[in-house]
Design an enzyme around this catalytic site. Structure first.
Site, PDB file in Angstrom:
ATOM      1  N   GLU A 450       0.852  -1.193   0.000  1.00  0.00           N
ATOM      2  CA  GLU A 450       0.000   0.000   0.000  1.00  0.00           C
ATOM      3  C   GLU A 450       0.885   1.239   0.000  1.00  0.00           C
ATOM      4  O   GLU A 450       1.862   1.318   0.753  1.00  0.00           O
ATOM      5  CB  GLU A 450      -0.898   0.008   1.231  1.00  0.00           C
ATOM      6  CG  GLU A 450      -1.754   1.263   1.373  1.00  0.00           C
ATOM      7  CD  GLU A 450      -2.614   1.249   2.639  1.00  0.00           C
ATOM      8  OE1 GLU A 450      -3.016   0.146   3.059  1.00  0.00           O
ATOM      9  OE2 GLU A 450      -2.863   2.331   3.211  1.00  0.00           O
ATOM     10  N   GLU A 455      -2.659  11.568   3.359  1.00  0.00           N
ATOM     11  CA  GLU A 455      -3.667  11.398   4.398  1.00  0.00           C
ATOM     12  C   GLU A 455      -3.619  12.637   5.287  1.00  0.00           C
ATOM     13  O   GLU A 455      -2.539  13.122   5.635  1.00  0.00           O
ATOM     14  CB  GLU A 455      -3.399  10.154   5.251  1.00  0.00           C
ATOM     15  CG  GLU A 455      -3.558   8.842   4.515  1.00  0.00           C
ATOM     16  CD  GLU A 455      -3.275   7.652   5.418  1.00  0.00           C
ATOM     17  OE1 GLU A 455      -4.254   7.003   5.867  1.00  0.00           O
ATOM     18  OE2 GLU A 455      -2.084   7.377   5.684  1.00  0.00           O
TER      19      GLU A 455
END
Length: 572
Positions: A450, A455
């Protein structure tokens, strides 16, 4: 037809003597590795395809042989699997030998070049040195028999180096392995020896959890033929060896140590060694942890062997790169995301999130060049979420949007960027990220890899994060870093461009053109664990509500709230 066996008894006795002498006193060892053993062999004919096949001359067994029909000419050839520089050939003849023959090489098994010729062959064991020629195929062409029978060889051995000028290459890929034990349970599924030789950095070998957490422990690989070993690469799981040896063997029985240490460090170890053998073994005598031994990768390099070509590595992006995929979100107000590029990913979220992702009901273009992902206070009957701290309900009390390119667009390497404006408020968790595409075919997270490009937590919109996750480093242990805007500005106040430049050396993350994090593949392998990011990934956009990291929304959280995406672009 062959004459009756009893009529050839004197020849058979001579043949047995020759074979036994070949076993007892083999010719001087060649300077270069044996290339032909176990390789595919074909012949112009066989006296008996079952009893005397072409393959018997390259099987390493001096008690089996190839035998041809009783005529001239006849030939036997072997496919070395790759181009090799031939330096020596050994022929162990049965009594039916060749007086006149040629040794030939070819790149295509069609056009042949002669590298040795004789008209006075003596039979027995002939060691032909000083040969000079290169090719993938080697052929013995017999033109004059010494007897009324055909041509017959106990062994045809071809020595040399593979690649150009003895180029070192990976010899262990896809080769069979054995181990003292292996693990196969819920904690390490099919962690067999083969996993250490598959060039898959997300699969590994581990000793058995029931019998293998002891000393010693070992894993070995059969290279298929004798090889000259020059380098071994070990990528350790945290269950590594403090003390171990690297050993080589001709028969997987008698081992010679070519490297030894009592201060192993784990992680990735690249070891220059010198040794010759068909088999290579890592023999560990002291564990560094209470667990057993485990290797993500065990790679053996050198010349010779019987190597199989691994899949070619992906190509790095061009310099400068070109735009290969994009979405500018120029649709009309209320338009759904482009179905040719995006798919909805409806359902509840992981990480104890509180939202229910809808089937694009919360994602639409705004008519001003943006995609809107909207989080709403909206219950979804029949759904199940962790208890909402405001209502106490376990029915999901919020809806939002999550979409990806999973079945539409995958890619390996490139510059990936998006211009995004994030919302502000407790409980919000906007993200722009990528998942390894093998997740879609069943490989679980984090083995697929990932890459989180962006974020932001709505409770602290002055900090952003970029992170990567893999089997050896994930969740709170992922590799990444927080960063801020100049002057401590608020990310929710304007659009910003988050990007990742991804290639075979690592990933460089930037914010508005400024480098905020560099992750080096070499450093990660050396200090954290395997790098699992050299394969196709797909893109994801989502706006989560609640979860372990951002915490829940509260009475001050504004609903509806929007994450705006001006564009997403991929360059290669």
């Amino acid at each position: 037809m062959s004459p009756p066996l009893l009529r050839r008894r004197p020849a058979i006795l001579l043949v047995l003597a020759i074979a036994l002498s070949f076993l007892a006193a083999p010719p001087a060892l060649a300077a270069d590795p044996l290339l032909s053993q176990g390789r595919p062999a074909t012949a112009s004919s066989t006296e008996n395809a079952t009893a005397f096949p072409a393959s018997a001359a390259v099987d390493g067994d001096p008690g089996t042989r190839w035998s041809s029909a009783f005529s001239d000419p006849q030939w036997l050839q072997v496919d070395l699997g790759t181009t090799a520089s031939i330096t020596q050939v050994e022929l162990a003849w049965e009594a039916a030998y060749a007086t006149a023959f040629q040794l030939q090489v070819s790149a295509d098994a069609s056009t042949w070049t002669t590298v040795h010729t004789t008209t006075d062959g003596t039979g027995g064991v002939q060691t032909l040195t000083g040969l000079s020629g290169s090719g993938r195929y080697v052929r013995l062409l017999g033109t004059q028999r010494a007897t009324q029978y055909g041509y017959s060889l106990w062994e045809l051995k071809v020595y040399g180096t593979t690649g150009q000028s003895g180029e070192q290459r990976l010899l262990s890929y896809g080769k069979p392995g054995l181990a003292s034990s292996f693990q196969h349970d819920g904690n390490c599924w099919e962690c067999t020896p083969a996993r250490a030789f598959d060039l898959d950095p997300a699969s590994r070998w581990a000793t058995s959890a029931t019998t293998g957490w002891t000393d010693p422990g070992w894993i070995s690989v059969d290279l298929g033929a004798t090889a000259r070993i020059s380098r071994v690469v070990l990528q350790w799981d945290p269950a590594y060896a403090r003390s171990y040896q690297l050993q080589v063997s001709a028969d997987a029985s008698t081992w010679t140590t070519v490297y030894s240490t009592t201060s192993g460090t784990g992680f990735k170890q690249t070891l220059d060694v010198t040794g010759t053998g068909r088999y290579v073994r890592m023999y560990a005598t002291q564990r560094a942890t209470p667990y057993g031994y485990s290797l993500w990768e065990f790679q053996v390099y050198g010349t010779g062997g019987s190597p199989a070509d691994p899949p070619p590595p992906p190509k790095d992006p061009a310099n400068p790169p070109s735009l290969v995929w994009s979405d500018e979100f120029n649709g009309p107000a209320g338009g759904r995301p482009d179905a040719a590029k995006w798919r909805a990913d409806p359902g509840t979220g992981p990480n104890n999130e509180l939202e229910y992702y809808t089937d694009h009901d919360n994602a639409a273009t705004d008519g001003q060049g943006n995609l809107v992902l909207e989080a709403r206070r909206q219950a979804t009957p029949g759904s199940a979420c962790p208890p909402d701290p405001l209502t106490g309900s376990t029915t999901c009390q919020y809806t939002s949007a999550r979409l990806n390119t999973g079945t539409k667009f995958h890619f390996t390497y490139g510059r990936v960027e998006a211009r995004i404006k994030v919302p502000k408020g407790n409980g919000f968790w906007p993200a722009f990220w990528m998942m390894g595409a093998d997740f879609l075919t069943g490989r679980p997270w984090p083995y697929n890899g990932e890459i989180d490009i962006m974020e932001v937590l709505g409770k602290d919109v002055k900090t952003a994060y970029s992170t990567v996750h893999a089997p050896a480093y994930n969740g709170g242990g992922g590799i990444g870093s927080p960063y801020t805007l100049p002057g401590g500005a608020d990310f929710s106040g304007d659009f910003h461009v988050w990007a990742a430049a991804w290639d075979s050396k690592g990933i460089v993350f930037t914010l508005d053109g400024r480098t905020v994090l560099t992750i080096s593949k070499e450093q990660v392998e050396r200090t954290r664990g395997p790098w699992v990011f050299d394969h196709p990934f797909y893109l994801i956009l989502n706006l989560a509500v609640g979860g372990d990291w951002p915490g829940p929304p509260d009475a001050s959280t504004p609903f509806p709230s929007r994450m705006l995406v001006d564009y997403v672009r991929v360059y290669q």
